[in-house]
Design an enzyme around this catalytic site. Structure first.
Site, PDB file in Angstrom:
ATOM      1  N   ARG A   8      -8.582  -9.960  -0.113  1.00  0.00           N
ATOM      2  CA  ARG A   8      -9.855  -9.546   0.496  1.00  0.00           C
ATOM      3  C   ARG A   8     -10.815  -9.023  -0.569  1.00  0.00           C
ATOM      4  O   ARG A   8     -10.434  -8.796  -1.716  1.00  0.00           O
ATOM      5  CB  ARG A   8      -9.581  -8.412   1.489  1.00  0.00           C
ATOM      6  N   GLY A  22       0.809  -1.212   0.000  1.00  0.00           N
ATOM      7  CA  GLY A  22       0.000   0.000   0.000  1.00  0.00           C
ATOM      8  C   GLY A  22       0.845   1.266   0.000  1.00  0.00           C
ATOM      9  O   GLY A  22       0.370   2.317   0.390  1.00  0.00           O
ATOM     10  N   ASN A  42      -4.081  -8.656  -3.241  1.00  0.00           N
ATOM     11  CA  ASN A  42      -4.982  -8.425  -2.109  1.00  0.00           C
ATOM     12  C   ASN A  42      -5.857  -9.647  -1.932  1.00  0.00           C
ATOM     13  O   ASN A  42      -6.481 -10.109  -2.890  1.00  0.00           O
ATOM     14  CB  ASN A  42      -5.865  -7.202  -2.359  1.00  0.00           C
ATOM     15  N   HIS A  72      -1.762   7.180  -1.768  1.00  0.00           N
ATOM     16  CA  HIS A  72      -2.083   5.744  -1.782  1.00  0.00           C
ATOM     17  C   HIS A  72      -3.525   5.434  -1.379  1.00  0.00           C
ATOM     18  O   HIS A  72      -3.856   4.293  -1.097  1.00  0.00           O
ATOM     19  CB  HIS A  72      -1.077   4.951  -0.947  1.00  0.00           C
ATOM     20  N   GLU A 115      13.335  -2.754  -7.071  1.00  0.00           N
ATOM     21  CA  GLU A 115      12.706  -2.865  -8.394  1.00  0.00           C
ATOM     22  C   GLU A 115      13.105  -1.669  -9.250  1.00  0.00           C
ATOM     23  O   GLU A 115      13.364  -0.583  -8.732  1.00  0.00           O
ATOM     24  CB  GLU A 115      11.164  -2.870  -8.270  1.00  0.00           C
ATOM     25  N   HIS A 145      -2.353   2.038 -12.536  1.00  0.00           N
ATOM     26  CA  HIS A 145      -2.609   0.948 -11.588  1.00  0.00           C
ATOM     27  C   HIS A 145      -3.823   0.188 -12.124  1.00  0.00           C
ATOM     28  O   HIS A 145      -4.924   0.736 -12.160  1.00  0.00           O
ATOM     29  CB  HIS A 145      -2.909   1.520 -10.194  1.00  0.00           C
TER      30      HIS A 145
END
Ligand code: MV4
Length: 448
Positions: A291, A164, A289, A235, A200, A208
Site C-alpha cells: 500500500r 506489524g 507492504n 509498533h 527467526e 527498521h
C-alpha cells in the site's frame, strides 16, 4: 487516464489523494461515515457519498456500500489509501469483478504478502536477504528445538497471519522455547484464526529501514531509496526519515538494486515498501507492504516524485516516465506524526480543535485534515497531521524541524507535539544514533 476516482478513505490521506487527482484533472468522489459529514475530505472532493454509521466496520470497511458509491457516481477507479481496505485482497478482487480499477497491486500480490511465511519464501527465492530461521512454518516442537539450536538463541516466534508486530514471542534460551511456541500459536489462532508460526533469529538492536518502490505494468521497477522508521512505540511509527542516518550511498544503491531486481521477477505493479531490519551492516527482510504508506512524504521530499500521482498513472496502464538514473536523492527529510494523544501516555485525546496554526516556510509541509473548530471524532485512529520538513542536509533539516514545531499550534486537544519538541533536542536523535527500542527506553525514563 481516469476521469473520476473514488477515494475510499478519510483524514489527511484522503486529502493527499484528492490533491494528486486534482493536479491530474481527475474528478473525485469522497465517501464518509455520518461522523465525518463535516470532514475536510468531504468538502474538498467534487462529490461525496455517505456510506454508513460511525464505526469503520459499517462505513470505511463496508465493501458493498463503497462499490455502490462507485456505481452511483460513475467512478472508474478506487484509491484505498492506507489502513481500512488497502491491504484486503478480497476487496481488490471484488473491485476488479465489478469492472472498477483498484489503484494498487493485484489481489494475488496483496494476498501473497499478507501471508508472512509465503512472502518470506517468495522474496528469498528472488534474492532478497532474509533473517536466518525456519524454512517455512514450524510444524513440530522437535523441529523447533532443532532449528533454534542451529541458528542460536535468542529466537523469535512469529505468526504467519500476523505482521506489524502482532503475535510475536521471544525465546531467550532453550527452556523458554516450548512456552513461546504454544503461546504464539494460541494467540495467533485467537487473533487470526490461523495458528501457523515460523521462527527467526532474534535481532537485538536493529534499525527498521524500508525501501520504497514503484512498478509499472510494462515490467519496469524503480526504487526511491529508503526510510528509517526505527522510532516507534508499540509498533506505531512516530518519526520517520529519508534517507536513513545509518546508510551510505553504496549501501543504498546495493539494497535498491536487490529490491528492484526482485520485484521485476515477481511482476509487481504499483507502489510498495520492502521492510528490513538492519544490523551491523546487513539487511534482513521482515515484511512487504502493498500500500501507500503514512510516511511516503519524506521520500517525495528527497526525490521530488509524487508517489500518489505515479500510483494512479501505473494503475491506468501508463508507463513510468523516469528511469532509475533519473531518481536523484537531494537533501534530507523528517516526518513527525502529530497524533491527538497525550504525548507521553499516548492516551487518545479526541475533541474540538479550538486553535490551529500550521507552520510554513521553505522546506516545510503539513499534511492534515484539521481546521479551526474541527471536532476529531473518537471512532478512528488518532493521526491528526504530519509535519514533514526538508533540508539540504540532516542538520539543516533538524534545525528546520525545531523551528517549525515551535510555529505549529494545535489547541483544545492533547497532541504529540511536546514529545517532538523534546526529541529534536536529544543528543542521540541529533546524532541519528537510535534503534527500534530507543523510543520505548526513552519514554520509560522520561515519560509521564
Ligand atoms: C523482528 C525483530 C527482531 N528479530 N524479527 C516487529 C514488527 C514486525 N514487522 C517485525 N518486528 C520485529 N521483527 C527478528 N528476527 C524485532 C521486531 C520488532 C520491531 C521491528 C521494527 C520496528 C519496531 C519493532 C519493535 C519491536 C520488535
Amino acid at each position: 487516464m481516469f476521469e473520476k476516482v473514488l477515494i475510499a478513505n478519510r483524514g489527511e490521506i484522503a486529502l493527499r489523494i484528492n490533491r494528486a487527482c486534482k493536479e491530474m484533472g481527475i474528478s473525485t468522489v469522497a465517501v464518509h461515515s455520518t461522523a465525518d459529514a463535516d470532514a475536510m475530505h468531504v468538502r474538498l472532493a467534487d462529490e461525496s457519498v455517505c456510506i454508513g454509521p460511525p464505526p469503520a466496520s459499517q462505513s470505511y470497511l463496508n465493501i458493498p456500500q463503497i462499490i455502490a458509491a462507485c456505481e452511483i457516481t460513475g467512478a472508474e477507479a478506487i484509491h484505498p489509501g492506507y489502513g481500512f481496505l488497502s491491504e484486503n485482497a478480497r476487496f481488490a478482487e471484488i473491485v476488479r469483478e465489478h469492472g472498477i480499477t483498484f489503484i494498487g497491486p493485484t489481489p494475488e500480490h496483496i494476498r501473497l504478502m499478507g501471508d508472512k511465511i509465503a512472502a518470506k519464501q517468495a522474496v528469498k527465492e528472488v534474492g532478497i536477504p532474509t533473517v536466518p530461521g525456519s524454512d517455512g512454518a514450524v510444524t513440530s516442537d522437535t523441529e523447533a528445538a532443532r532449528i533454534a539450536n542451529q541458528i542460536g538463541y535468542p529466537v523469535l516466534i512469529k505468526a504467519s497471519a500476523g505482521g506489524g508486530g502482532r503475535g510475536m514471542k521471544v525465546a531467550e534460551k532453550p527452556s523458554d522455547l516450548m512456552l513461546a511456541l504454544s503461546t504464539a500459536r494460541s494467540e495467533a489462532k485467537a487473533a487470526f484464526g490461523d495458528d501457523a508460526v515460523y521462527m527467526e533469529k532474534y535481532l537485538q538492536k536493529p534499525r527498521h529501514i524500508e525501501v520504497q518502490i514503484l512498478a509499472d505494468s510494462f515490467g519496469k521497477v524503480l526504487h526511491l531509496g529508503e526510510r528509517d522508521c526505527s522510532l516507534q512505540r508499540r509498533h506505531q511509527k512516530v518519526w520517520e526519515e529519508a534517507g536513513s542516518p545509518a546508510l551510505n550511498t553504496a549501501q543504498r544503491e546495493e539494497i535498491g538494486a536487490i529490491v528492484t531486481k526482485a520485484l521485476e521477477k515477481i511482476g509487481y505493479l504499483g507502489a510498495g515498501t520492502i521492510e528490513f531490519l538492519f544490523e551491523e551492516g546487513h539487511f534482513y527482510f521482515i515484511e512487504m507492504n502493498t500500500r501507500l504508506q503514512v510516511e511516503h512524504p519524506v521520500t517525495e521530499m528527497i526525490t521530488g516524485i509524487d508517489i500518489v500521482r505515479e500510483q494512479i498513472r501505473v494503475a491506468a496502464g501508463s508507463p513510468l516516465e523516469m528511469d532509475q538514473r533519473d531518481v536523484v536523492f537531494s537533501g534530507h527529510s523528517i516526518e513527525c506524526r502529530i497524533n491527538a494523544e497525550n504525548p507521553f501516555t499516548f492516551q487518545p485525546s479526541p475533541g474540538t480543535i479550538t486553535t490551529f496554526h500550521a507552520p510554513g516556510g521553505l522546506g516545510v509541509r503539513f499534511d492534515s485534515a484539521m481546521y479551526d473548530g474541527y471536532r476529531i471524532p473518537p471512532y478512528y485512529d488518532s493521526l491528526a497531521g504530519k509535519l514533514i520538513v526538508h533540508g539540504k542536509n540532516r542538520n539543516e533539516c533538524m534545525m528546520r524541524l525545531r523551528r517549525s514545531l515551535d510555529e505549529l499550534v494545535v489547541g483544545g486537544i492533547e497532541t504529540t507535539i511536546p514529545l517532538f519538541q523534546q526529541l529534536v533536542r536529544e543528543p542521540d536523535i541529533h546524532n541519528g544514533d537510535y534503534h527500534i527500542h530507543w523510543l520505548e527506553q526513552y519514554l520509560s525514563k522520561h515519560g509521564a
